[in-house]
Design an enzyme around this catalytic site. Structure first.
Site, PDB file in Angstrom:
ATOM      1  N   HIS A 178      -3.760   4.049  -2.298  1.00  0.00           N
ATOM      2  CA  HIS A 178      -4.693   3.072  -1.722  1.00  0.00           C
ATOM      3  C   HIS A 178      -5.366   3.658  -0.475  1.00  0.00           C
ATOM      4  O   HIS A 178      -6.561   3.475  -0.257  1.00  0.00           O
ATOM      5  CB  HIS A 178      -3.953   1.801  -1.300  1.00  0.00           C
TER       6      HIS A 178
ATOM      7  N   SER B 137       2.722   4.540  -7.168  1.00  0.00           N
ATOM      8  CA  SER B 137       2.502   3.192  -7.676  1.00  0.00           C
ATOM      9  C   SER B 137       3.376   2.262  -6.852  1.00  0.00           C
ATOM     10  O   SER B 137       4.509   2.627  -6.502  1.00  0.00           O
ATOM     11  CB  SER B 137       2.914   3.115  -9.150  1.00  0.00           C
ATOM     12  N   SER B 138       2.849   1.083  -6.555  1.00  0.00           N
ATOM     13  CA  SER B 138       3.661   0.109  -5.805  1.00  0.00           C
ATOM     14  C   SER B 138       4.945  -0.197  -6.564  1.00  0.00           C
ATOM     15  O   SER B 138       5.964  -0.563  -5.976  1.00  0.00           O
ATOM     16  CB  SER B 138       2.873  -1.182  -5.589  1.00  0.00           C
ATOM     17  N   ARG B 139       4.910  -0.041  -7.887  1.00  0.00           N
ATOM     18  CA  ARG B 139       6.080  -0.360  -8.709  1.00  0.00           C
ATOM     19  C   ARG B 139       7.169   0.710  -8.629  1.00  0.00           C
ATOM     20  O   ARG B 139       8.288   0.484  -9.117  1.00  0.00           O
ATOM     21  CB  ARG B 139       5.665  -0.543 -10.174  1.00  0.00           C
TER      22      ARG B 139
ATOM     23  N   LEU C  95       0.797  -1.231   0.000  1.00  0.00           N
ATOM     24  CA  LEU C  95       0.000   0.000   0.000  1.00  0.00           C
ATOM     25  C   LEU C  95       0.827   1.278   0.000  1.00  0.00           C
ATOM     26  O   LEU C  95       1.934   1.316   0.534  1.00  0.00           O
ATOM     27  CB  LEU C  95      -0.910   0.018   1.225  1.00  0.00           C
TER      28      LEU C  95
ATOM     29  N   GLN D 103      -4.659 -11.576 -13.870  1.00  0.00           N
ATOM     30  CA  GLN D 103      -4.513 -10.308 -14.585  1.00  0.00           C
ATOM     31  C   GLN D 103      -3.072  -9.988 -14.972  1.00  0.00           C
ATOM     32  O   GLN D 103      -2.802  -8.919 -15.521  1.00  0.00           O
ATOM     33  CB  GLN D 103      -5.109  -9.165 -13.764  1.00  0.00           C
TER      34      GLN D 103
HETATM   35  P1  AMP Z   1      -3.449  -1.898  -7.187  1.00  0.00           P
HETATM   36  O1  AMP Z   1      -3.074  -2.381  -5.817  1.00  0.00           O
HETATM   37  O2  AMP Z   1      -2.301  -1.344  -7.947  1.00  0.00           O
HETATM   38  O3  AMP Z   1      -4.251  -2.915  -7.954  1.00  0.00           O
HETATM   39  O4  AMP Z   1      -4.416  -0.669  -6.977  1.00  0.00           O
HETATM   40  C1  AMP Z   1      -5.558  -0.780  -6.180  1.00  0.00           C
HETATM   41  C2  AMP Z   1      -6.388   0.443  -6.356  1.00  0.00           C
HETATM   42  O5  AMP Z   1      -5.641   1.589  -5.972  1.00  0.00           O
HETATM   43  C3  AMP Z   1      -6.835   0.676  -7.793  1.00  0.00           C
HETATM   44  O6  AMP Z   1      -8.180   1.114  -7.791  1.00  0.00           O
HETATM   45  C4  AMP Z   1      -5.903   1.749  -8.257  1.00  0.00           C
HETATM   46  O7  AMP Z   1      -6.443   2.558  -9.281  1.00  0.00           O
HETATM   47  C5  AMP Z   1      -5.735   2.557  -6.991  1.00  0.00           C
HETATM   48  N1  AMP Z   1      -4.513   3.357  -7.058  1.00  0.00           N
HETATM   49  C6  AMP Z   1      -3.260   2.921  -7.360  1.00  0.00           C
HETATM   50  N2  AMP Z   1      -2.401   3.953  -7.376  1.00  0.00           N
HETATM   51  C7  AMP Z   1      -3.118   5.063  -7.093  1.00  0.00           C
HETATM   52  C8  AMP Z   1      -2.805   6.451  -6.979  1.00  0.00           C
HETATM   53  N3  AMP Z   1      -1.566   6.910  -7.138  1.00  0.00           N
HETATM   54  N4  AMP Z   1      -3.809   7.304  -6.672  1.00  0.00           N
HETATM   55  C9  AMP Z   1      -5.085   6.851  -6.496  1.00  0.00           C
HETATM   56  N5  AMP Z   1      -5.442   5.563  -6.596  1.00  0.00           N
HETATM   57  C10 AMP Z   1      -4.471   4.680  -6.888  1.00  0.00           C
END
Ligand code: AMP
Length: 298
Positions: A31, A179-181, A27, A55
């Site tokens: 998130h 981004s987690s990345r 997170l 996915q």
């Molecule tokens: P993920 O864990 O990458 O699948 O993301 C889970 C949720 O968090 C998804 O709805 C993403 O669009 C949202 N999310 C990821 N990065 C961001 C960000 N920087 N700002 C807002 N929402 C995000």
């Protein structure tokens, strides 16, 4: 904070209006902003944490995906989640998953061609979460604009009684979308990646100044990022159907994907209709560095 492992157990602990925040974990404040939005509008907030094999189009990416359950549970609790639903792959896919959800047309462009099967995997797992947890509302980031459009359309087409709420992008203080990345970026790659937000901001200024021509808008982005990153696409698309547009004449978003070294980054800016014009959603910037960097992982 309780961690639940099965759909049945999670349904049992939920009461009142249920807000669901689907994530793949590791997170960050993006998130957490979804959890906070859910907290404001729900009696029970469930964050799901599942790295969904369906996915991932590249095995390497699935293996490499960062994971830290203990850290995620602490962050989710602090942001206001009541439960973390963290099923094993065997609970999510009890037997071979023969049913797949495809939202026709919405994955044809942008991320779709570059990531075969990705959105089918996303739509299928989100459909399972909606069916298995029956949330009143679910929260998705605008960061994944195409995913948001696909989930919205799926919920509407399949008459799912879950409201899909889109939440603005959370960015570092210098504009990099969380981004987690991002933890994979070297210092140089991270610097180069700042070009993404610079590009999107200049496009946002153009649109708010009255520009409607997609070529002019996308060129502004190429101009900023072309020297720093390997660009996969920069596309102006409609918010509802994700169809490329030559002229911005309805709510849309300018989306891009680019590589910084071996890390693929996506970002976008949404153009929402206000009165006769469009307003760009530039997202929300943090003031301090993200919790991503407080883990000692990088
Ligand atoms: P993920 O864990 O990458 O699948 O993301 C889970 C949720 O968090 C998804 O709805 C993403 O669009 C949202 N999310 C990821 N990065 C961001 C960000 N920087 N700002 C807002 N929402 C995000």
């Amino acid at each position: 904070m309780r961690i639940t492992k099965s759909f049945a157990e999670t349904r049992e602990v939920c009461s009142g209006a249920v807000g669901l925040v689907p994530t793949m974990g590791f997170l960050h404040e993006g998130h957490l902003s979804l959890i906070e939005a859910a907290r404001n509008e729900s009696d029970t907030v469930v964050m799901s944490l599942f790295v969904n094999p369906l996915q991932f189009d590249r095995d390497e990416d699935l293996v490499r995906y960062p994971r830290d359950l203990e850290r995620d549970v602490a962050l989710a609790a602090a942001a206001g989640a009541d439960f973390v639903f963290a099923p094993e792959v065997g609970e999510m896919y009890l037997s071979k998953q023969l049913t797949r959800v495809t939202v026709n047309g919405l994955s044809d462009e942008l991320e779709g061609p570059n990531r075969p099967g990705h959105f089918e995997g996303v739509a299928t797992v989100v459909a399972k979460l909606f069916a298995g947890l029956q949330p009143d509302r679910s929260y998705f980031g605008r960061k994944d604009a195409q995913q948001l459009a696909i989930v919205r359309r799926m919920a509407s087409d399949l008459s799912m009684p879950t409201a899909v709420v889109g939440v603005p992008i959370v960015r570092e203080s210098d504009g990099l979308a969380l981004s987690s990345r991002n933890i994979f970026l070297s210092a140089e790659e991270r610097d180069a990646a700042l070009a993404l937000n610079r590009g999107l901001l200049s496009a946002a200024d153009l649109v708010e100044g009255g520009e409607r021509d997609a070529k002019a808008i996308t060129n502004a982005v190429y101009f900023e990022i072309g020297d720093y990153l390997t660009v996969e696409y920069v596309t102006l698309a409609g918010q509802e159907l994700v169809q490329p547009m030559t002229v911005l004449d309805q709510p849309g978003f300018l989306a891009l994907a680019a590589w910084a070294g071996k890390t693929r980054l996506i970002d976008n800016v949404h153009f929402d209709r206000v009165g006769d014009g469009f307003v760009a959603d530039r997202g929300n910037r943090l003031t301090d560095p993200s919790v991503l960097y407080a883990t000692g992982e990088n």
